[in-house]
Motif scaffolding. Structure first.
Motif, PDB file in Angstrom:
ATOM      1  N   ALA A 184      33.083  44.568  40.633  1.00 24.68           N
ATOM      2  CA  ALA A 184      33.914  44.136  41.761  1.00 24.68           C
ATOM      3  C   ALA A 184      33.117  43.204  42.664  1.00 24.68           C
ATOM      4  N   HIS A 188      33.755  39.104  42.857  1.00 29.87           N
ATOM      5  CA  HIS A 188      34.074  38.613  44.202  1.00 29.87           C
ATOM      6  C   HIS A 188      33.087  37.523  44.619  1.00 29.87           C
ATOM      7  N   VAL A 194      39.459  39.954  44.001  1.00 24.98           N
ATOM      8  CA  VAL A 194      39.277  41.244  43.343  1.00 24.98           C
ATOM      9  C   VAL A 194      40.095  42.331  44.040  1.00 24.98           C
TER      10      VAL A 194
END
Length: 451
Positions: A184, A188, A194
């Protein structure tokens, strides 16, 4: 009985290659190794190494923001995934070649083939040939787990992320463990929008106070986090994945990445037929010597589901080779194994969480949360945390948890002291290095709470 080899290793990952090399080069054993995919295993080919390089790449935007705070004129520009992936592939090829050379130089016979166990002393290769060995070592690691649901065939896992032709514009990450949270943050940082779903709080197996700080900062950076939610179905419409969740939400994504845990990679390996005992999750059951209930068959690494970390697999493989072929019986100590989670912010941890320590008896908890000098000067809102969990009676440090840039580097050093049984008084007696973030570890004098 005459055997083709003294040792046959199934799996060319970290644990397998270490065991094979040590057995052959240091102890003179006749060794063969079979690997059906690529030498180096999950860590080198589709895990720690490529992931860490992606972590470095994804941190550049925040670094650019920071340098502007120091008076430099700098612009982020755009990220070229194709250029990065080309260089990444070349690096993995280089590392794989090193692993292969290491085996060949040690005198190990390498079979680029799947191998299955057909008896206490025999394995069958994919071409149908059978090889015999006095000892068999299973070191096949684990694989990503994807639950069974409508549309599961439309998701990718951490095995696939490094091979994408293009980065998605919007991705759903399902899962709340360290792999899910790391990706994540990575995606990002690379400019992907995300969204993260998980049925429970993120990073729930880690210290609660550290976990909460990490998750709060992930959200503050722009990652959209939803807990208490489960994917019910995924429908693919063209290149779009339409996701329906348990709350009744329907959202569209370019990709859906599942990071909902890993399972031992024992399916179809023939172990049960050979009489080897497996745990309910498929893990090979071993004793403290990495030996199964079949005396000639051993297992190391993630396939045993003890501690799923590359350095642990390496230690287990080395100890196995020394014990069986070097006449030097050696067990691996699985206590106080430090680890790092490469989220942004980074997390380093060793020992017990506060809750685990409390369950054992009275503790004192020391915590310092602050803005570090480097990012504070640049105007960033980031906060770091240093935490020690201390047994009240003995004053032994039971747990250390660090949320900070380069936390992994710091926890490695702290783990040495903890492995030696360091007390809080010994931390206090250590003169601080100033100005550093880590000096907080030796300057916290008053516990914030007793439990």
């Amino acid at each position: 009985m005459s055997f083709d080899y003294d040792l046959f290793v199934i799996g060319g990952g970290s644990g397998g290659v270490r065991a094979a090399r040590i057995a052959a080069s240091e102890h003179g054993a006749r060794v063969a190794l079979a690997e059906e995919y690529r030498m180096g295993g999950t860590c080198v080919i589709r895990g720690c190494v490529p992931k860490k390089l992606m972590v470095y790449a994804s941190a550049v935007p925040s670094i650019i923001e920071e340098v502007r705070g120091y008076g430099w004129s700098a612009e982020t520009g755009s990220f070229d995934w194709g250029a990065f992936r080309t260089k990444l592939d070349a690096e993995l090829d280089r590392l794989e070649a090193i692993y292969r050379r290491g085996q060949e130089n040690a005198g190990v016979t390498v079979f680029d083939s799947r191998a299955t166990v057909i008896g206490p002393h025999e394995v069958r290769l994919a071409d149908g040939s059978v090889k015999s060995a006095k000892h068999i070592l299973v070191a096949v690691g684990g694989r990503p787990f994807v639950p069974d649901f409508a549309g599961a065939e439309h998701v990718i896992t951490s095995n696939d992320i490094f091979k994408l032709d293009t980065l998605p514009k919007r991705v759903l990450i399902v899962g709340g463990g360290y792999i899910a949270c790391e990706f994540a943050c990575i995606l990002h940082g690379l400019g992907v929008k995300v969204v993260q779903y998980n049925r429970s709080p993120l990073l729930r197996s880690f210290d609660t106070e550290a976990r909460d700080l990490i998750v709060d900062q992930m959200a503050a950076r722009g990652i959209e986090i939803h807990t208490g939610v489960v994917v019910q179905s995924i429908e693919k419409r063209g290149e779009t994945r339409v996701v329906t969740c348990s709350r009744g939400c329907v959202e569209e994504f370019d990709q859906v990445l599942y990071a909902t845990g890993r399972v031992p990679n024992t399916d179809g390996l023939g172990l049960e037929a050979a009489g080897v005992q497996l745990a309910p999750n498929g893990a090979v059951t071993v004793d403290e010597w990495s030996q199964t209930n079949v005396p000639s068959i051993y297992a190391v690494g993630d396939v045993t589901d003890r501690i799923q970390l590359t350095p642990v697999a390496i230690r287990e493989g080395h100890a196995f080779a020394d014990t069986v072929f070097g006449a030097t019986p050696r067990k691996v100590d699985h206590d106080l194994v430090a680890s790092a989670v490469f989220t942004q912010p980074e997390f380093g941890t060793c020992g017990l969480t506060e809750d685990e320590a409390r369950a054992r008896g009275p503790v004192e908890v020391y915590v310092s949360t602050f803005k570090p000098m480097k990012t504070s000067f640049a105007g960033a809102p980031d906060r770091v945390m240093m935490k020690l969990v201390v047994e009240k009676e003995t004053q032994v440090v039971l747990g250390c948890h660090i949320v900070a840039p380069d936390a992994g580097e710091m926890i490695q050093m702290v783990a040495i002291a903890m492995k030696m049984g360091a007390t809080k008084a010994q931390f206090d007696a250590t003169v601080a290095v100033h100005p550093t973030m880590a000096e907080e570890l030796v300057t916290m004098r008053t516990p914030v709470r007793h439990a």
